[in-house]
Design a protein around this motif. Structure first.
Motif, mmCIF file in Angstrom:
data_model
loop_
_atom_site.group_PDB
_atom_site.id
_atom_site.type_symbol
_atom_site.label_atom_id
_atom_site.label_comp_id
_atom_site.label_asym_id
_atom_site.label_seq_id
_atom_site.Cartn_x
_atom_site.Cartn_y
_atom_site.Cartn_z
ATOM 1 N N PHE A 36 1.034 -12.093 -7.471
ATOM 2 C CA PHE A 36 0.120 -13.211 -7.334
ATOM 3 C C PHE A 36 -1.285 -12.762 -6.988
ATOM 4 N N ASN A 37 -1.505 -11.583 -7.248
ATOM 5 C CA ASN A 37 -2.856 -11.112 -6.994
ATOM 6 C C ASN A 37 -3.585 -10.928 -8.304
ATOM 7 N N ASN A 38 -4.717 -11.400 -8.284
ATOM 8 C CA ASN A 38 -5.513 -11.225 -9.474
ATOM 9 C C ASN A 38 -5.947 -9.794 -9.635
ATOM 10 N N LYS A 39 -6.219 -9.270 -8.564
ATOM 11 C CA LYS A 39 -6.919 -7.993 -8.640
ATOM 12 C C LYS A 39 -6.495 -7.104 -7.498
ATOM 13 N N LEU A 40 -6.409 -5.874 -7.845
ATOM 14 C CA LEU A 40 -6.149 -4.893 -6.808
ATOM 15 C C LEU A 40 -7.425 -4.108 -6.589
ATOM 16 N N HIS A 41 -7.721 -4.004 -5.384
ATOM 17 C CA HIS A 41 -8.972 -3.341 -5.063
ATOM 18 C C HIS A 41 -8.723 -1.852 -4.826
ATOM 19 N N PRO A 42 -9.669 -1.086 -5.230
ATOM 20 C CA PRO A 42 -9.552 0.348 -4.960
ATOM 21 C C PRO A 42 -9.392 0.582 -3.475
ATOM 22 N N GLY A 43 -8.482 1.390 -3.187
ATOM 23 C CA GLY A 43 -8.214 1.662 -1.792
ATOM 24 C C GLY A 43 -7.143 0.781 -1.207
ATOM 25 N N GLN A 44 -6.792 -0.219 -1.942
ATOM 26 C CA GLN A 44 -5.779 -1.119 -1.431
ATOM 27 C C GLN A 44 -4.425 -0.422 -1.431
ATOM 28 N N LYS A 45 -3.719 -0.686 -0.412
ATOM 29 C CA LYS A 45 -2.413 -0.044 -0.303
ATOM 30 C C LYS A 45 -1.399 -0.853 -1.092
ATOM 31 N N VAL A 46 -0.688 -0.131 -1.897
ATOM 32 C CA VAL A 46 0.308 -0.789 -2.716
ATOM 33 C C VAL A 46 1.571 0.043 -2.710
ATOM 34 N N TYR A 47 2.541 -0.521 -3.340
ATOM 35 C CA TYR A 47 3.810 0.180 -3.451
ATOM 36 C C TYR A 47 4.273 0.120 -4.888
ATOM 37 N N VAL A 48 4.764 1.227 -5.303
ATOM 38 C CA VAL A 48 5.256 1.291 -6.664
ATOM 39 C C VAL A 48 6.592 2.005 -6.643
ATOM 40 N N VAL A 49 7.255 1.837 -7.715
ATOM 41 C CA VAL A 49 8.518 2.546 -7.873
ATOM 42 C C VAL A 49 8.230 3.856 -8.562
ATOM 43 N N CYS A 50 8.621 4.842 -7.930
ATOM 44 C CA CYS A 50 8.400 6.151 -8.513
ATOM 45 C C CYS A 50 9.603 7.020 -8.221
ATOM 46 N N GLY A 51 10.178 7.473 -9.256
ATOM 47 C CA GLY A 51 11.338 8.312 -9.065
ATOM 48 C C GLY A 51 12.508 7.552 -8.497
ATOM 49 N N GLY A 52 12.536 6.317 -8.810
ATOM 50 C CA GLY A 52 13.682 5.544 -8.378
ATOM 51 C C GLY A 52 13.523 4.973 -6.982
ATOM 52 N N ARG A 53 12.479 5.273 -6.366
ATOM 53 C CA ARG A 53 12.318 4.696 -5.046
ATOM 54 C C ARG A 53 10.885 4.198 -4.885
ATOM 55 N N GLU A 54 10.782 3.454 -3.947
ATOM 56 C CA GLU A 54 9.485 2.853 -3.722
ATOM 57 C C GLU A 54 8.590 3.821 -2.984
#
Length: 491
Positions: free
Chosen positions: A56-74
DNA sequence: TATGCCGGGAA
DNA sequence: TTCCCGGCATA
């Protein structure tokens, strides 16, 4: 009632928004991921998985902390760049020391307690799919705990002013999962996206700004409200279908109830209208507060052939004294002013003997022509005459001591009825004496003014129908035949 | 349910 | 203006 209705409608608004707006872009980019997740925008078709927190975010700002799935884990990461065109986010994963590129939908802005299953690297979609729409509460971001309150506020806000769907103030970190709680909680099961969509709409727009554009509002919010308005309009219009009158300038009464404007030609009518429609009174209750409707109408004059319910401002309201015009000079051409009290000159010639003559049996005995003892005499059709006159018993001492006589020596003001003039025969008097209770003196028993205007209370007197029966309808007085107030057996 | 009659339309 | 009637209020 309205609030309830609105509440009820408000709730599925989300669904409306979801289903009626296939254009994901129109719903913010947040919708697109949802779409993708649902398989529409993405090649992968499958049940929706846990919604990415970035949904629900329009935009992610540089520097913003996010989480992604990488290698099967977050993995936690930091936004480096958000490519709006491709909807891709360049993310630095400090823990892995990698830079990754993820679709926006594959980016979370808050950690998931339950790490999403391995994502399909190609599409970035989570491999694990869940047919369940319910979003585990564990996906809720901490901020979302206030979601209920926010949704409540949203509802209240929308109730309080406009059909606009006000987005509650929300930060970028507040995201999806709460939405799932609120909207995806199982009701909107099938196209699971709907729940998210609606909530995404409501929750996702970053506060304080990107206000919903009008276009969006119309395309999203109005459907529900439009229906509402249409309902209202329907009610109103059904209720106030304009009717035409042919009289040229005449006095009418306009309902002052908000958004009503109903115009009727008689006080009784307008009062009844107000009573029944607006005050919602009926029966006994109506009698108790009958005068209340006086405050809700005003007197207006209308020109010829105007609809009785012109749009506001079209009618030509006469600057009447106040909204409560209780006793206008003349309510209608067919109604006399109850307030007019004038001794009338007896009109012996205006009598219409046809009525009495029509009753040879009972009425042929009529000997009303006692000199000087003249009742109000008029054609029987005088109920339509504009200026009924009350007859006062002339000074000539009428030997006939009739209850009617005494009662009519003073102004006869009857409830809601004009001064009807009538010819009185002995037969009628007999009838009245024997079948109808003696009318008390009006001045002492007349009801409060507020009661006069309403439909008159059915009297005890027999009416033509009762006296002659339906089979002898031809013997009825004209008014009775016309279903008007009986002129022969007045109350 | 029957009755009284208002409001309004048609002729 | 007369005649008629739908529909509502009331008994």
């Amino acid at each position: 009632m309205l609030p309830k209705t609105r509440l009820g409608k408000r709730s599925p608004l989300g669904a409306l928004m979801c289903t009626s707006s296939p254009n994901a872009e129109g719903l913010l980019e947040t919708g697109a991921p949802r779409d993708a997740q649902g398989g529409v925008g993405n090649s992968a078709m499958g049940p929706p998985g846990p919604p990415p927190l970035s949904r629900f975010n329009n935009k992610l700002h540089p520097g913003q902390k996010v989480y992604v799935v990488c290698g099967g884990r977050e993995c936690p990461g930091v936004v480096e760049q958000h490519n709006h065109v491709d909807n891709e986010v360049a993310i630095l994963l400090p823990t892995l020391g990698q830079h990754v590129l993820r679709k926006l939908e594959d980016v979370w802005t808050s950690p998931n307690v339950l790490p999403p299953p391995a994502a399909i690297q190609g599409t970035g979609r989570p491999a694990q799919v869940s047919s369940c729409i319910d979003v585990p509460r564990s996906y809720r971001s901490p901020d979302s705990v206030d979601m209920d309150e926010m949704m409540a506020a949203l509802v209240l806000t929308s109730l309080s002013h406009s059909p606009l769907v006000q987005s509650p103030p929300k930060t970028d970190t507040v995201t999806v999962c709460s939405a799932g709680v609120e909207c995806g909680g199982g009701e909107l099961s099938d196209s699971g996206s709907s729940g998210y969509w609606s909530c995404g709409r409501g929750c996702g727009s970053p506060a304080p700004s990107p206000p919903i554009t009008e276009t969006e509002v119309h395309s999203l919010a109005t459907p529900s409200d439009e229906g509402l308005d249409m309902e209202m309009e329907q009610v109103l219009f059904d209720e106030h279908a304009p009717r035409k009158r042919r009289n040229s300038l005449k006095v009418s009464y306009r309902c002052l109830w908000p958004n009503c404007g109903k115009i009727l030609t008689s006080v009784v009518g307008i009062k009844r209208h107000i009573r029944t429609l607006h005050l919602g009174q009926t029966g006994e209750h109506e009698r108790c507060s009958r005068s209340e409707e006086d405050f809700y109408y005003t007197e207006v004059q209308q020109r010829q052939a105007q609809p009785l319910t012109p749009p506001p401002g079209v009618s030509i309201p006469i600057p009447t004294t106040s909204s409560s015009t209780r006793w206008p000079a003349c309510a209608s051409p067919t109604r006399a002013s109850p307030s007019r009290v004038e001794p009338a000159v007896p009109e012996a010639d205006s009598d219409s003997p046809t009525e009495t003559g029509a009753q040879p049996g009972q009425l042929s005995k009529s000997a009303p022509s006692i000199p000087g003892f003249i009742w109000q005499v008029h054609s029987e059709h005088s109920y339509q005459a504009p200026a009924p006159v009350q007859v006062v018993a002339p000074p000539t001492s009428g030997s006939t001591s009739d209850s009617w006589n005494t009662s009519s020596t003073s102004t006869q003001i009857r409830q809601g009825a004009p001064f009807r003039v009538r010819s009185v025969s002995v037969g009628e008097q007999w009838l009245q004496q024997h079948s109808a209770p003696i009318r008390p003196h009006p001045s002492s028993t007349s009801p409060p003014r507020s009661l006069w205007t309403s439909r008159r209370i059915r009297g005890e007197a027999k009416k033509c129908r009762k006296v002659y029966g339906i089979e002898h309808r031809d013997q009825w007085c004209t008014a009775c035949r016309w279903k008007k107030a009986c002129q022969r057996f007045l109350d």
